[in-house]
Design a protein around this motif. Structure first.
Motif, PDB file in Angstrom:
ATOM      1  N   UNK A  56     -48.846 -19.693   7.717  1.00  6.65           N
ATOM      2  CA  UNK A  56     -50.057 -20.236   7.109  1.00  6.65           C
ATOM      3  C   UNK A  56     -49.849 -21.689   6.720  1.00  6.65           C
ATOM      4  N   UNK A  57     -48.677 -22.004   6.189  1.00  2.36           N
ATOM      5  CA  UNK A  57     -48.426 -23.351   5.679  1.00  2.36           C
ATOM      6  C   UNK A  57     -48.422 -24.417   6.778  1.00  2.36           C
ATOM      7  N   UNK A  58     -48.329 -23.997   8.049  1.00  3.23           N
ATOM      8  CA  UNK A  58     -48.356 -24.952   9.154  1.00  3.23           C
ATOM      9  C   UNK A  58     -49.779 -25.386   9.497  1.00  3.23           C
ATOM     10  N   UNK A  59     -50.754 -24.620   9.021  1.00  2.00           N
ATOM     11  CA  UNK A  59     -52.131 -24.858   9.415  1.00  2.00           C
ATOM     12  C   UNK A  59     -52.982 -25.245   8.216  1.00  2.00           C
ATOM     13  N   UNK A  60     -54.113 -25.877   8.486  1.00  2.00           N
ATOM     14  CA  UNK A  60     -55.074 -26.140   7.426  1.00  2.00           C
ATOM     15  C   UNK A  60     -55.679 -24.821   6.984  1.00  2.00           C
ATOM     16  N   UNK A  61     -55.984 -24.692   5.685  1.00  2.00           N
ATOM     17  CA  UNK A  61     -56.494 -23.418   5.191  1.00  2.00           C
ATOM     18  C   UNK A  61     -57.828 -23.050   5.825  1.00  2.00           C
ATOM     19  N   UNK A  62     -58.629 -24.059   6.195  1.00  2.00           N
ATOM     20  CA  UNK A  62     -59.911 -23.764   6.830  1.00  2.00           C
ATOM     21  C   UNK A  62     -59.719 -22.999   8.134  1.00  2.00           C
TER      22      UNK A  62
ATOM     23  N   UNK B  15     -53.142 -13.536  -0.756  1.00  2.00           N
ATOM     24  CA  UNK B  15     -54.444 -14.072  -1.159  1.00  2.00           C
ATOM     25  C   UNK B  15     -54.306 -15.511  -1.645  1.00  2.00           C
ATOM     26  N   UNK B  16     -53.216 -15.798  -2.335  1.00  2.00           N
ATOM     27  CA  UNK B  16     -53.030 -17.138  -2.892  1.00  2.00           C
ATOM     28  C   UNK B  16     -52.853 -18.180  -1.800  1.00  2.00           C
ATOM     29  N   UNK B  17     -51.935 -17.932  -0.865  1.00  2.00           N
ATOM     30  CA  UNK B  17     -51.634 -18.963   0.117  1.00  2.00           C
ATOM     31  C   UNK B  17     -52.704 -19.077   1.193  1.00  2.00           C
TER      32      UNK B  17
ATOM     33  N   UNK C  25     -54.484 -23.042  -0.726  1.00  2.00           N
ATOM     34  CA  UNK C  25     -53.229 -22.513  -0.203  1.00  2.00           C
ATOM     35  C   UNK C  25     -52.064 -23.471  -0.144  1.00  2.00           C
ATOM     36  N   UNK C  26     -52.288 -24.667   0.373  1.00  2.00           N
ATOM     37  CA  UNK C  26     -51.174 -25.600   0.518  1.00  2.00           C
ATOM     38  C   UNK C  26     -50.652 -26.058  -0.848  1.00  2.00           C
ATOM     39  N   UNK C  27     -51.586 -26.235  -1.821  1.00  2.00           N
ATOM     40  CA  UNK C  27     -51.153 -26.608  -3.161  1.00  2.00           C
ATOM     41  C   UNK C  27     -50.398 -25.456  -3.813  1.00  2.00           C
TER      42      UNK C  27
ATOM     43  N   UNK D 297     -46.831 -25.303  -2.402  1.00  2.00           N
ATOM     44  CA  UNK D 297     -45.972 -26.327  -2.994  1.00  2.00           C
ATOM     45  C   UNK D 297     -45.622 -25.986  -4.438  1.00  2.00           C
ATOM     46  N   UNK D 298     -46.595 -25.443  -5.166  1.00  2.00           N
ATOM     47  CA  UNK D 298     -46.357 -25.119  -6.564  1.00  2.00           C
ATOM     48  C   UNK D 298     -45.214 -24.113  -6.710  1.00  2.00           C
ATOM     49  N   UNK D 299     -45.186 -23.103  -5.831  1.00  2.00           N
ATOM     50  CA  UNK D 299     -44.193 -22.032  -5.967  1.00  2.00           C
ATOM     51  C   UNK D 299     -42.884 -22.297  -5.235  1.00  2.00           C
ATOM     52  N   UNK D 300     -42.856 -23.296  -4.385  1.00  2.00           N
ATOM     53  CA  UNK D 300     -41.628 -23.518  -3.609  1.00  2.00           C
ATOM     54  C   UNK D 300     -40.983 -24.870  -3.865  1.00  2.00           C
TER      55      UNK D 300
END
Length: 249
Positions: A146-152, A180-182, A187-189, A192-195
């Motif tokens: 998921x983190x590789x892509x835009x959330x949209x 659900x969060x990511x 998602x991207x924020x 970053x917040x958790x990692x």
């Protein structure tokens, strides 16, 4: 071996159940109505998190949380499993605020400093990245995260992935929470917040608001689904009654 902290400044109206909820306690020595308690944890990580809450408010009283020893973080080697105390301290602080507890900015800054000093638990990072990968593969295809892509790009696909999990009877676990969060618009924020250890106090407040809003949304959805089910059942019952009543000509 248990790891203990001492709590004082407890309100005379505070119940044992409230202390259990506030500290996520293993065992507690507390007489309701008194101002002190001794709390024991199975993991030193949990005791250290409890110490972070020194100065927090419960029932309108400011708590003092101390210990006679220094508790060290321990990174356990149990693949695929993590506990509350394995989360970044900033994340735990955000959850407390989302529940309505009052934590001063000093406490939030302390949580950030612990994360900076200790880093993020490897066990939690492995878990979080595993969720990122599993959601990505279900939503986007093999070897995708998921983190590789835009959330949209992943929003609707991630919803379908969750629907597949629910159809298979997967329980609502921490994994579902992070899925659900990511895969949310934030998602991207969130990732970053958790990692990442580079956080500010305002980031904790933002995550707390996101958690609270997500909880409200989940509650509203549950209430709506329950209401819809009851309406459908009532309609079916009404239809059954009409069918059972003889027609008078």
């Amino acid at each position: 071996m248990s790891h203990t902290v001492n709590v004082s400044g407890i309100s005379s109206s505070t119940k044992t159940a409230q202390l259990h909820d506030f500290f996520t306690i293993s065992t507690i020595e507390y007489k309701e109505g008194s101002s002190t308690a001794t709390i024991s944890f199975e993991k030193p990580n949990a005791a250290k998190t409890a110490l972070m809450l020194n100065g927090g408010a419960l029932d309108g009283s400011t708590l003092s949380v101390t210990s006679d020893v220094e508790h060290q973080d321990v990174d356990h080697n149990t693949p695929g499993v993590f506990e509350q105390s394995d989360k970044p301290r900033a994340g735990i602080a955000a959850e407390y605020i989302a529940k309505g507890y009052v934590l001063s900015d000093h406490i939030l800054q302390q949580a950030i400093e612990i994360d900076n000093k200790q880093g993020i638990s490897k066990r939690f990072l492995d878990f979080f990245r595993g969720v990122d990968k599993s959601v990505g593969e279900k939503a986007l295809g093999p070897d995708q995260t998921v983190s590789q892509k835009l959330q949209a790009t992943v929003g609707n696909a991630a919803q379908r992935a969750r629907a597949v999990d629910e159809e298979r009877g997967f329980s609502k676990t921490a994994q579902d929470y992070y899925q659900r969060a990511i895969s949310s618009p934030f998602g991207q924020k969130v990732q970053l917040f958790y990692t990442d250890t580079s956080k500010q106090v305002k980031d904790i407040h933002e995550e707390a608001r996101r958690i609270a809003d997500a909880e409200k949304g989940a509650h509203a959805e549950s209430t709506h689904n329950s209401s819809s089910t009851q309406t459908e059942e009532a309609a079916n019952t009404s239809a059954d009654i009409k069918q059972s009543v003889p027609t008078v000509i």
